[in-house]
Design an enzyme around this catalytic site. Sequence first.
Site, PDB file in Angstrom:
ATOM      1  N   ILE A 179       0.815  -1.217   0.000  1.00  0.00           N
ATOM      2  CA  ILE A 179       0.000   0.000   0.000  1.00  0.00           C
ATOM      3  C   ILE A 179       0.848   1.265   0.000  1.00  0.00           C
ATOM      4  CG2 ILE A 179      -1.977  -1.061   1.142  1.00  0.00           C
ATOM      5  CD1 ILE A 179      -0.984   0.134   3.770  1.00  0.00           C
ATOM      6  N   GLY A 230       8.478   4.141   0.680  1.00  0.00           N
ATOM      7  CA  GLY A 230       9.164   5.384   1.003  1.00  0.00           C
ATOM      8  C   GLY A 230      10.634   5.137   1.200  1.00  0.00           C
ATOM      9  N   LYS A 267       5.951  -3.049   7.688  1.00  0.00           N
ATOM     10  CA  LYS A 267       6.966  -2.271   6.973  1.00  0.00           C
ATOM     11  C   LYS A 267       8.210  -3.134   6.817  1.00  0.00           C
ATOM     12  CE  LYS A 267       7.637   2.152   7.462  1.00  0.00           C
ATOM     13  NZ  LYS A 267       7.776   2.714   6.097  1.00  0.00           N
ATOM     14  N   ASP A 284      12.228  12.491  10.710  1.00  0.00           N
ATOM     15  CA  ASP A 284      11.620  12.402   9.372  1.00  0.00           C
ATOM     16  C   ASP A 284      10.121  12.660   9.467  1.00  0.00           C
ATOM     17  OD1 ASP A 284      11.469  12.071   6.651  1.00  0.00           O
ATOM     18  OD2 ASP A 284      11.415   9.892   6.711  1.00  0.00           O
TER      19      ASP A 284
END
Length: 1016
Positions: free
Chosen positions: A699, A702, A722, A828
Site C-alpha cells: 500500500i 518510502g 513495513k 523524518d
Amino acid sequence: MSKTTQWSSQLTSLIFTIFFLSLPFLGNSQTTKTNPEEQTILLKLKQQWLNPPSLSHWTSSSDPCTWPEINCTSGSVTKLNVSNLAITETIPSFICDLKNLTVLDLNHNSIPGSFPTVLYNCSKLEYLDLSQNLFVGTIPDDIDRLSPSTLQYLILEVNNFTGDIPPAIGKLAGLKCLYARNLFNGSFPAEIGNLLNLEELALSTNRFVPQPIPSSFTRLKKLRFLWMFQTNLIGEIPQDIGNMTALESLDLSENELSGNIPGGLFQLKNLSDLFLYKNRLVGSIPSSIEALNLEIIDLSHNSLTGKIPDEFGKLTNLTGLALDFNELSGEVPTSLGMLPSLVDIKLFYNNLSGQLPPDFGRHSKLRTFEVSANNFTGNLPQDLCKNGVLIGVVAFGNSLTGELPPSLGNCDSMQVVQLQGNQFSGQIPDGLWTTNLTTLLIQNNSFTGQLPDKVASGLSILDISNNQFSGEIPAGVSSWNNLREFKASNNLFSGKIPQELTSLPELGTLLLDGNRLSGSLPSSIISWKGLNVLSFSNNELSGQIPAAIGLLPVLNALDLSENDFSGQIPAQIGLLRLNSLNLSSNRLSGRIPGEFENAAFDRSFLGNAGLCSRNPSLGLNACASHTRESNKLSAKFVAAVSSIAAFGFLVALVYTFFLIRGYKKKKQGLDSTWKLTSFQKLNFTAPSLLSSLTESNMIGSGGSGNVYRVPINSSGAYVAVKKICNSKRLDHKEFLAEVEILGTIRHSNIVKLMCCISTDSSKLLVYEYMENRSLDRWLHCKRNRSANTGSIHHIVLEWPKRLQIAIDAARGLCYMHHDCSPSIIHRDLKSSNILLDSEFNAKIADFGLARMLVKDGEPNTMSVVAGSFGYIAPEYAQTRRVNEKVDVYSFGVILLELVTGREGNYGDETSSLAEWAWRHFQEGKPIIDAFDEDIMEPCYLDEIANVFKLGIFCTGLVPSNRPTMRDVLQILLRSVHSVPMGEKNGRSECDFAPLLNNSKREKSLIDEDGGFDSMV
C-alpha cells in the site's frame, strides 16, 4: 534573548539606520524621469528574474524613479532594492549597465550559484547586501576588485559560503561594515586589520580552523562592534585590545580562548556590551576596571579564578552581570547590591561563599537573581522584589537558611522560584502561591505549613519533596489545571487522596510517596490520561488496587509498595507497558499477571505472602496445580488411553502438514531463521504475515521501505507491515535493541508497534493498521481512492478536523520529546507519517526509524540526512546535528500544509512551503490569500490565521527561537478551547503575542529541561 536573536536585531538596526540615514543624497528624485536606456535595463532585469508578481508595476509606461524598489538621482538609478521577492535566478552581468548604481540590496531571496563576480563591473557600489540567499562555494581571491575605492557595506550573511575568507578582503579600504556569518571552514585573514575605516565586524557562527585573534585587529581604532562568537578562537585576547578605543560591543563567546582577561579591556571608555561567554579563559578578573560606561558584562562559561573585583561596584550603568560557570571564590562585594541600574545578575556554578549582599533589589529594578550552586550561607536578601519586577529567583545548591523574605509574597511578577537543596525553614509566604508562578522547586529544605486551595493559574511544575508540609491535600487541587509535575514525596501529608486530584488534565508525574495518606485510591483514577509516573509508596493506603490503573494509556512507572493493599492484582495491569513496577510489601494475593512473570520484575512483588507465580526466580510461592479428585483419576486415564490412537494419527497428519508448509516457505525464501519479538499480545503468527507480503498487498513505499496491508483474521482485521529497505546494512543486535526501546512507547497518538520479525539480513516491523492511511493523501489528493471502499470521490478535510489532527500529532510528538527517557527525535516527520484511524484520530508513525537508518557508518554528506525536502530543518541539512527543534521545524511545515493545502515541497527544487509562507507573511499580503479554499468558512478564519502564524514561528531559521512542542501543544489547545468549535471566533492574534513575537521578547526563564535560563 538568545545570542543569535540579539545579533540579528542589532544587524538590522545598525545597517539600515546608519547607512541610509548617512546617505541622504540617495533619496528618490522624481523631478527628472529615468533615462530610457536604464528603463530598458530594468525591464530586462525583471524578465531575467522570471517576472516576479511583486514587480508587476514595472512597466514601460511608468517611470522607474517612481517605483518603490528604485531610488534615482538626477534621473539615473542609484539604488535597487529587490529583497524578499522570491528571486530564484542568477544575477545577470548587464545589471552593472546601471552605471550610477550605488546601493544593491538582494537579501532574502533564493539566488543560487557562486559569488557573483559579475558585480565587479558595478564600479560605484557603496552598499551590497547578498544575505539570506543560496550562494555556495568560496569567496574569490580577487574580491578586492569589488568597487575597492567606494564599497562601504558588504553583507554576506546566511548563505552557504565555505573555505577561507581571502586576504584580498583587506584591500577594500573604504569598508565600514563586514558581515559574514556563513559556513566558512577555513581561516579568516589578519589583513582585516588593514581596514582602518571598519566600524562593524561580524564573523560569528563560522567553523573556522582554530586560530587566535590577530594582533592586527587592534589597529581598528574606529571599530565599534566586534562579534566573533562561535568562531573557534584560541589563544589569549591581545593585550593591547585597549587600543580599539571606539569599541562599544564585544562578543567573543563560545570559543576556546585562554589566559587572563587583559586589563586594558576595561579601559575602553565606550564599551557598552562585553560577551566572553563559553570560552576557556583562565586566570583572575583584573581589578583595574575603569569603564564606567559598561552596561553588560558576560564572562560566563570560562575558567576564571579569584575574587569578584570590588571595582565592579563602581559600574553605575551596569544592567547585566554574568559570571556563571567559572571557578570564582570568596564573597560577593557588598557594593554590587547597591548598583542603581542592575537588572540581571548570574553568579551560579562557582565557588563563592559568605552571605549575599543584603541590598540586592533595594536600589534597582532587579529582574533575575541567579546564585545557585555555590557555598552561600545566611538569608536571602529581603528586598529582592522591592521594585516589583522580579521574575525569577534561583538559589538552589547552597547552604542558605531562615525563612523566605515576606516581599516574595507580594511579588506579582514572579514566575520561577528554585530554592531546592538549602536549609530554609518556616512557611511559604501566602502570596507567593498565587503570583504568576510557573515553576516552584523547593525540595530538600525544612519548609512547613499546608498546601493552599488556590495556586497560580500557570503553575506547571511543583516540587516540595523532602520537607515538613502537613495536613490534607486540599480539595481545591482540582483548580490547579496546568500542573504537569506534582512531587510531594517525604512530607507529613495525611488523610485520603482527594477525588479532585484526578481532575488535573495535564498531570504527567505524581509523587506522593513517603507520607501518611490513608484510605483507598480514588475511583476516578482513569481520568489521568496523560500520567506517566505514579508513586504512592510508603503510605497507609488500603483496599484493592483499582483495575482502572491498567487503562492509563501512557503510564510508564507505577509504585504502590509499602502500603496495605489487599486482594488480587487486577489483570488489567498486565496491559501496561511499564519500565518500572513495585507492588512489594502489601497484602496482595493470587497469581501475578503473566506479563510480569519474568526476571525484569523480580523485585516487584516481594513481601506479599499471598502472591504466587509459576516462575520460581521471582521468589514467590509456586501456584498450586488444580487436579481432579482421585476418584476421577481412573476415568481420566481411560479417556487418555482411548485417545492415543487418535493422537498418533493427528501427530502424523500435523507432521505431514509441516513438511509441506516448510517446503513452500523454503521455496518463497522464508526460512526458519525468522525471529519474532513481540511488544503486544498477538493474535497472529510470523508465517501468516510472511506469506502475505505480496505485491497485491503493498500500500505504500518510502525512503525507509515498503508497507503492506496484511489481513490477520477472517473478520477483516489488518496490520501494517513495513519491510526495511536497507536492512542488510544494519547491525542486527543494535537494530533489535533500538526496536525494543520503540516497542515500549505507548501513547494514544503514536502508532503502536506490535512486534518485530527479523533475520540477520531482513527486518520487518508490524504496526497497528490505520484505516484512513496518511494525512498527505487527504490534503493533497483532490481526487483519490477512498481508504475503505476504493471508490473515487472528492476528499475534503474541514477545518475542525484539521485542527484536531494537529492537536493529536502535537500530543504524540510532545510525548516523544518530553516524556520519554531518553527522548525520541523523529527526524523524518512529514504529513505522510501522520496516520489517521477510522475516526480520523491522528497518530505519528515511523518514529525512531530515521535514527536507525542513518547510524550505520555512512559518510557525512547530505545524502544521508534523514528527512524529506521541504521538511528538513536548515541546520540539520547543513550540520546533521539534531535535537528536538528539527522536529518542531517539520511540524511547522505540517501546520502550514493543514492551513494552505499545499505540499511541503511546494515550489521548485530550491524553495519550499516554509519559505513561501514566510515571504507571503513578510510581504504583508493578506494571510487569507494563503488559505486552502476548502476551509474558507468565516467562523474559522481567525483561528486558521493563528495556526498559519504558528507554522511560520515553528519554521524559523534560528533553532533556539522555535518553540518547544509543549509550547506548540498549548497554543493549539488554546485555539480549540477558547470558543466552541463552529462558533464565531472572536480571538485576536494577541493570544499568540508571547510566543509569536519571540524575537522581540526576553527568552523564557524556563529552559527545555525545566531549568532557569534567563539571558542577560
